[in-house]
Design an enzyme around this catalytic site. Structure first.
Site, PDB file in Angstrom:
ATOM      1  N   HIS B 263      18.204 -42.694 -31.264  1.00 21.96           N
ATOM      2  CA  HIS B 263      19.659 -42.773 -31.072  1.00 21.96           C
ATOM      3  C   HIS B 263      20.357 -43.057 -32.401  1.00 21.96           C
ATOM      4  O   HIS B 263      21.274 -42.327 -32.803  1.00 21.96           O
ATOM      5  CB  HIS B 263      19.956 -43.887 -30.049  1.00 21.96           C
ATOM      6  CG  HIS B 263      21.400 -44.048 -29.727  1.00 21.96           C
ATOM      7  ND1 HIS B 263      21.980 -43.473 -28.617  1.00 21.96           N
ATOM      8  CD2 HIS B 263      22.393 -44.728 -30.346  1.00 21.96           C
ATOM      9  CE1 HIS B 263      23.268 -43.789 -28.582  1.00 21.96           C
ATOM     10  NE2 HIS B 263      23.539 -44.561 -29.621  1.00 21.96           N
ATOM     11  N   GLU B 264      19.925 -44.090 -33.098  1.00 22.11           N
ATOM     12  CA  GLU B 264      20.581 -44.455 -34.360  1.00 22.11           C
ATOM     13  C   GLU B 264      20.343 -43.385 -35.421  1.00 22.11           C
ATOM     14  O   GLU B 264      21.196 -43.162 -36.284  1.00 22.11           O
ATOM     15  CB  GLU B 264      20.102 -45.824 -34.838  1.00 22.11           C
ATOM     16  CG  GLU B 264      20.354 -46.988 -33.866  1.00 22.11           C
ATOM     17  CD  GLU B 264      21.802 -47.139 -33.426  1.00 22.11           C
ATOM     18  OE1 GLU B 264      22.709 -46.713 -34.170  1.00 22.11           O
ATOM     19  OE2 GLU B 264      22.026 -47.678 -32.316  1.00 22.11           O
ATOM     20  N   HIS B 267      23.041 -40.884 -35.131  1.00 18.65           N
ATOM     21  CA  HIS B 267      24.234 -41.341 -35.870  1.00 18.65           C
ATOM     22  C   HIS B 267      24.050 -41.116 -37.374  1.00 18.65           C
ATOM     23  O   HIS B 267      24.952 -40.635 -38.067  1.00 18.65           O
ATOM     24  CB  HIS B 267      24.444 -42.840 -35.630  1.00 18.65           C
ATOM     25  CG  HIS B 267      25.083 -43.184 -34.310  1.00 18.65           C
ATOM     26  ND1 HIS B 267      26.289 -42.666 -33.902  1.00 18.65           N
ATOM     27  CD2 HIS B 267      24.683 -44.030 -33.318  1.00 18.65           C
ATOM     28  CE1 HIS B 267      26.615 -43.176 -32.710  1.00 18.65           C
ATOM     29  NE2 HIS B 267      25.652 -43.994 -32.324  1.00 18.65           N
ATOM     30  N   GLU B 294      29.160 -40.648 -31.157  1.00 17.67           N
ATOM     31  CA  GLU B 294      28.253 -40.931 -30.044  1.00 17.67           C
ATOM     32  C   GLU B 294      27.574 -39.645 -29.564  1.00 17.67           C
ATOM     33  O   GLU B 294      26.418 -39.678 -29.126  1.00 17.67           O
ATOM     34  CB  GLU B 294      29.025 -41.607 -28.902  1.00 17.67           C
ATOM     35  CG  GLU B 294      28.158 -42.236 -27.841  1.00 17.67           C
ATOM     36  CD  GLU B 294      27.384 -43.473 -28.304  1.00 17.67           C
ATOM     37  OE1 GLU B 294      27.642 -43.989 -29.409  1.00 17.67           O
ATOM     38  OE2 GLU B 294      26.494 -43.914 -27.548  1.00 17.67           O
TER      39      GLU B 294
END
Lengths: 496, 496
Positions: B263-264, B267, B294
């Site tokens: 997830h990160e 980003h 997001e």
């Protein structure tokens, strides 16, 4: 209407907070930052430095400083105003164009030096170094005029406030007369003893780290307000609530990292012990200067922790850390290991007997260069002459000669003497401390540094910059810097 | 005389460099800083924020922005000026006194909330939260007037520029109609399959870290320009040359940290892909907004890496990392594990099917509160009503109810919808990417993310803020946000 003095405090507080942020950015750069971030970080640092500089160099600063003279009450406000003026003189004396030219020349020269050093090619870096020296002399002259001192003293004042070369000349001349014979004698004594043996490694870094942090805690390092990490060049950064020291590990030699940790912890303890509250962000609340700062690291490293008493306490910790066994791990061998003397070419590898020779050579050379009594082209030969005269050895090339230290190539002129002034100050303070509190030495031998730390807090750390280095020394030891104390320490440790 | 526009670029560059320094200070605070440093760090952050604010709110800003309108040439300059104006409106609309009051109220309320949450004591934090809401409404009204939009949209605009609640109402109403039945069906389908089994741990953190960094590199994370560390609340910080993500490890569940890392990394890839050079420090060069940011994390986590293709590729890596063997480590079980559906009370633990329900509930409530249609005292009951209506469950207390998220208590109103808008955007972008390049899906299945990353760079990352979120979506996918795409994704994955 607030006092002019209060307006000044607000400005210096702003500069201090920016300085704290800068110290975090510097620490991160040395320990954590990925390579790709270098350029962006340089922009951040340059901007924050500019903002901090602007905070204390407004057009109205001279008027505010003058008006504040009649407003201050009490020793600390008065001392703060004195230190504010010093900061301002250093910041304002040099025109912005010259500051900028120096920053650029320093980066450029450092880049060239990084190539020239491994190649032992002084000629390659000479043009860049000439540029640095020329700009340093310009800046030094501007500061000399503003401070009313000679040019070398104006540069020295940046690192050692109120430091004067006339005083340094006297103590260094005394040491210069002492060292050659003393070193020869110390080597003779050493030759007559069993040789020091480095216990067999390897010494896993994780174990070294645990041992180091255990010793840090013993010395008084507060991990609630600080941390320890790894960097290529060990340093102590941060500020009293968040002091950060770094270490370089060598898997074949645990002692070098351990002594490095103790050294940086000495610096850290000084920072922890600075006054909090109102003075925390003011010039008067800062550490006194590089001489006193180095004295705190060397007091721990050279005076307290290379002593037989401390090594008796620490030997079992070392044995436990590395599953060490046998005579190499005995206190006698560990003490011989910690006090080995060796004539060498490299300053940062030098022991406490030969170290002053490295510094005295550099001090004489940089003074001659700054005062225009020597040409830079003659530096390599003059450097080697110094090593022959003081240490009896001749560097085989400039890599281990005049190219070894970054200082001059990075624009730091007037810094070198503070190393040896710090070593002498350490000996003098430690002697006075032991005389003042008879529990200090037994405390160290049982791993209890509280008595020593209490004395240092009261006599050095807590004074911050409220007094001059000389005043702190006189108040704490009864006299100004006295080379006899340092010489006596060396004689006791290395000749008896 | 430089153009007014060029003067603006210089000011925004200054604010950007200060913002970069702030992001390092924030990262350090969350990952490295010892507790004792908190107060000093807060001072540094407050000062740098003030300086960044001052840089773009001078008295002459309105004139410069107006003058620049006739000077700009080209789409990016024009877009940059538009984003400069948006920054300025947000920064200047709110008087300094209100900014200060909000900062203080937010710190105070957050402190109370930290106690109130574990005690499930909403009444204890209600007065502080009333203060926050009242100040937020004041600020929102000021911004609404300056932007010419409604108060909720003015707050939303801080996180999702040009985001409008009318658009959100439409897509959320559609989802709200869809979710209850869909979740029930998905649970039925799940019940008919073998249960997902978490492989037996423990999973040593060092192994989890190695696996995570291996997967990060596979996704395209550039360790030359970034790093990965540990923090209590995972985040992605830094800037394109130095992106820093953090992870929270659980020794009993390797999958949560691994999916968090992915997830990160999503980003981070967005930040890496932003334009360099001149636009790097300008508003137009920033990531578009929280919806798009997001979408990039969820595209990697939910779309690409919870797919059977990726799990077939990753299963051997997981087995190797943890010496895993047997059916629990098979792709089928790992896929079931990655796509488990469960009605729960906690948003941050929710799966992608139930997550939108958590967000829709919060969105409706914060809109009612901001628009004055509901009283804060009624929040706990309204919250629980929402959970009954959309998820069929009733929180047993406010700890797992309206006290669970920090957002409102920390002053972030108008943020929540971006989570689900991001999830929908992710589905739509991923669908378009796969259609545009047929090698993207096979690439993912062989651990080659280059085709996907190339498409994202060209269609999302490289656009930065030169277009609106809506324009980027239309250019990349042929249409504005369409909830049908997200619903189809959920149906395909959970019902087929």
């Amino acid at each position: 209407m607030p006092r002019a003095y209060d307006q000044l405090e607000a400005r210096f507080k702003k500069a201090s907070v920016l300085g704290d942020a800068l110290s975090v950015l510097h620490w991160d750069m040395a320990t954590m930052m990925p390579d790709g971030g270098a350029e962006a970080r340089a922009e951040q640092v340059a901007l924050l430095k500019t903002l901090a500089h602007q905070a204390v160099t407004g057009d109205d600063m001279a008027d505010l400083l003058a008006a504040a003279e009649t407003e201050v009450t009490g020793d600390w406000e008065r001392a703060n105003l004195r230190e504010m003026r010093r900061d301002w003189v250093h910041a304002a004396a040099v025109p912005a164009g010259l500051v900028d030219a120096m920053a650029k020349a320093e980066s450029a020269c450092e880049m060239v030096w990084r190539q020239a050093r491994p190649n032992a090619d002084f000629a390659a870096v000479l043009p860049s170094l000439r540029e640095i020296l020329s700009l340093t002399i310009q800046a030094g002259q501007a500061k000399a005029e503003a401070l009313g001192v000679g040019i070398y003293d104006a540069l020295l004042d940046q690192y050692e406030p109120d430091g004067r070369s006339a005083d340094i000349d006297a103590v260094f001349a005394d040491l210069e007369g002492f060292l050659p014979d003393f070193i020869a004698q110390a080597l003779d004594v050493q030759a007559a003893r069993p040789p020091a043996r480095l216990p067999a490694g390897p010494f896993p870094i994780e174990r070294q780290k645990e041992l180091g942090q255990r010793v840090m805690a013993t010395l008084g390092f507060d991990f609630h307000c600080g941390r320890q990490d790894v960097s290529a060049h060990p340093f102590c950064g941060g500020y009293p609530e968040d002091v950060r020291i770094t270490t370089r590990y060598n898997v074949d030699d645990f002692a070098s990292a351990l002594m490095g940790v103790i050294h940086e912890t000495g610096h850290a303890l000084y920072d922890f012990g600075l006054p909090g509250g109102r003075w925390r962000t003011q010039p008067v609340g800062r550490a006194r200067g590089m001489q006193m700062h180095e004295s705190q690291s060397l007091l721990m490293e050279m005076q307290a922790c290379r002593s037989p008493g401390f090594l008796r306490y620490a030997a079992p910790l070392m044995q436990e850390a590395f599953d060490g066994d046998g005579p190499d791990w005995g206190t006698d061998n560990l003490y011989r290991l910690s006090t080995q003397v060796k004539r060498g070419f490299i300053r940062v590898d030098a022991d406490e007997c030969t170290y002053p020779a490295h510094v005295i050579i550099r001090y004489g050379l940089e003074k001659s260069l700054i005062e225009g009594r020597m040409d830079l082209a003659d530096l390599p030969e003059a450097w080697n002459d110094g090593y022959r005269r003081l240490l009896g050895i001749t560097p085989p090339d400039d890599r281990v000669g005049c190219l070894q230290d970054i200082h001059w190539y990075g624009g730091s002129w007037g810094y070198f003497p503070t190393y040896t002034l710090g070593a002498m100050t350490a000996a003098q303070l430690f002697g006075a401390a032991k005389a003042a509190d008879p529990d200090i030495e037994p405390g160290i031998a049982r791993g209890d540094f509280a008595p020593l730390l209490a004395w240092l807090r009261a006599n050095v750390h807590g004074k911050a910059s409220s007094l001059s280095t000389r005043e702190i020394l006189i108040a704490a030891t009864g006299k100004p810097l006295d080379s006899a104390v340092f010489k006596a320490h060396l004689q006791r440790r290395y000749l008896d």
